[in-house]
Design a protein around this motif. Structure first.
Motif, short mmCIF file in Angstrom:
data_model
loop_
_atom_site.label_atom_id
_atom_site.label_comp_id
_atom_site.label_asym_id
_atom_site.label_seq_id
_atom_site.Cartn_x
_atom_site.Cartn_y
_atom_site.Cartn_z
N GLN A 184 0.44 -1.09 0.04
CA GLN A 184 -0.30 -0.01 -0.18
C GLN A 184 0.87 1.27 -0.23
O GLN A 184 -0.27 2.23 -0.54
N SER A 188 -0.24 5.03 1.99
CA SER A 188 -1.46 5.39 2.36
C SER A 188 -1.89 4.54 3.49
O SER A 188 -2.68 4.84 4.06
N PHE A 189 -0.78 3.30 4.06
CA PHE A 189 -1.53 2.60 4.97
C PHE A 189 -0.92 3.40 6.66
O PHE A 189 -1.57 2.92 7.57
N TRP A 248 -8.95 5.85 3.54
CA TRP A 248 -7.80 3.71 3.61
C TRP A 248 -8.97 3.03 2.87
O TRP A 248 -7.80 3.38 1.44
N THR A 285 -7.79 1.97 -1.48
CA THR A 285 -7.17 0.20 -0.78
C THR A 285 -8.03 -0.37 -1.75
O THR A 285 -7.43 -1.42 -2.66
N LEU A 325 -4.48 -2.04 -5.66
CA LEU A 325 -3.87 -2.99 -5.45
C LEU A 325 -3.66 -4.20 -6.29
O LEU A 325 -3.88 -5.08 -5.93
N HIS A 371 -7.80 -6.42 0.82
CA HIS A 371 -5.59 -6.93 1.60
C HIS A 371 -5.44 -7.37 3.05
O HIS A 371 -6.80 -7.60 3.90
N TYR A 402 1.05 -6.71 7.05
CA TYR A 402 1.76 -5.09 6.99
C TYR A 402 3.55 -5.31 7.00
O TYR A 402 4.09 -6.05 8.14
#
Lengths: 251, 153
Positions: free
Chosen positions: A56, A59-60, A120, A124, B96, B124, B128
């Motif tokens: 990501q 942006s995460f 968010w 995503t 993504l 997702h 992470y």
């Protein structure tokens, strides 16, 4: 009230509006400093120094606001319900005031969790909003907060309002496990929890530590805003008592 | 504890417990309807309704993505490691979207058993990591994979 040897004296004193006002007055600056420090350090660390995510990118990073606010919105609701129950069972005025003070704070934090989630979600997932179980149950949490606030506002009699609002918050308590386990019970677009007290977080420590700092900072910030509202409410409801008059004339 | 408080405590506990039971029964009854999407396995078993707008979720199969050179049309397979479904979509895919990534597509099954999507969302997972770590894990073949439970609950 019989004083038990396990529970310290100040805990009983919290039940008295006057003592509660004094004790929170002493705690307030401590939490204020802690909140300012933690949030400042956490934000700079999270936004500038934590590594980007491999999928990501940057942006995460909104997670550093989103996760603490989502956790806090639920904790605040539990506090509100428990305080409401204590008020119902033991008829402690301060407990009612705590529940009353929790509602608007919790509602704003829930709005923050939903808003940051939407912001968010767009880059995503590709969508601002999806009616999946996690998002919907979080929206219900916000509506519960709004319902509790509306009940307090609708009744002039404070005791009656506290009773009604406490019953509603206790009924809504069932929503908390639903929010938590929604991502495990059902197929959702929302990913399972990254961060929990019981399991090893599924992210490396350099991403995880700033998140921990942010969560602690959010809790301290919550303590500060709760105490401010609570003290305000104590003064308002106890305005006819001698100690409040003394306090005001002494200023 | 004096009897009055005890009574109120029991009443409060009963309230919380009663609401809990009622809601869990309702959720249990609605179990299937709360799922956001159907998995390829459920669709293969015929659990998904036909000719209605539904969502399908799964992992994009490696090497299955076929992009049309002239338009935004794209075709790919999604799988839950048990069954797979072919999806066709015309439009812009989320950033993504890639092979091996979880997605949730909204659309319906056509007569030939191809899922015609009108919207594709990326799903997702909860892992992470910094790009270097991902690169190292990839090289070592230890990249965490989305478990199949993610699509079949």
């Amino acid at each position: 009230m019989a004083v038990s040897k396990w529970i310290p004296r100040w805990f009983y004193q919290l039940a008295s509006p006057r003592w509660c006002y004094d004790i929170t007055g002493k705690l307030l600056p401590v939490f204020l400093v802690a909140a300012a420090l933690l949030l400042l350090v956490g934000l700079v660390w999270a936004l500038a120094f934590a590594p980007p995510d491999y999928q990501q990118g940057n942006s995460f990073r909104i997670m550093y606001i989103h996760v603490p606010s989502a956790i806090l919105a639920q904790s605040c609701y539990m506090l509100m319900a428990v305080a409401g129950a204590v008020g119902l069972i033991w008829k402690i005025k301060v407990a009612d005031m705590v529940a009353f003070a929790c509602a608007p704070i919790g509602a704003s934090i829930a709005v923050m969790a939903l808003a940051t989630g939407a912001i968010w979600g767009k880059p995503t997932w590709g969508s601002w909003w999806v009616w999946d179980a996690r998002l919907t149950s979080m929206l219900i949490l916000l509506f519960l907060y709004l319902g509790v606030m509306a009940l307090y506002a609708a009744m002039d009699n404070e005791t009656m309002a506290a009773k009604a609002a406490s019953v509603l918050s206790l009924v809504g308590l069932v929503n908390i496990p639903i929010i938590k386990y929604s991502v495990e019970w059902w197929n959702t677009l929302h990913q399972p929890a990254t961060f929990s007290l019981t399991e090893k977080p599924s992210m490396p420590i350099e991403m995880w530590l700033p998140l921990l700092v942010m969560v602690l900072g959010f809790y301290c910030f919550f303590a500060v805003s709760l105490m401010l509202r609570l003290r305000n409410e104590i003064i308002r409801r106890e305005r006819r008592s001698g100690w409040v008059r003394e306090l005001i004339t002494s200023r | 504890m004096n009897p009055k408080r005890k009574k109120r405590l029991i009443l409060v506990l009963f309230l919380v417990f009663g609401v809990g039971v009622a809601v869990s029964l309702a959720l249990y009854a609605l179990n299937q309807n709360i799922n956001l999407f159907y998995s390829p396995q459920q669709m293969a078993k015929g659990e998904a309704p036909e000719n209605t707008r539904i969502r399908a979720g799964g992992m994009v199969v490696e090497g299955s993505v076929v992009r049309d050179q002239q338009s935004l049309h794209v075709q790919f397979d999604i799988t839950d490691y048990a069954e797979s479904v072919t999806v066709e979509y015309t439009g812009i895919l989320p950033d993504l979207f890639r092979e091996g990534q979880g997605i949730v597509a909204q659309g319906s099954m056509d007569a030939s058993g191809v899922f015609q999507a009108v919207e594709v969302l990326a799903k997702h997972d909860e892992n992470y990591m910094p790009p270097e770590v991902a690169y190292a894990l990839e090289k070592a073949g230890k990249m965490p994979v989305t478990p199949k439970e993610a699509f079949n609950k």
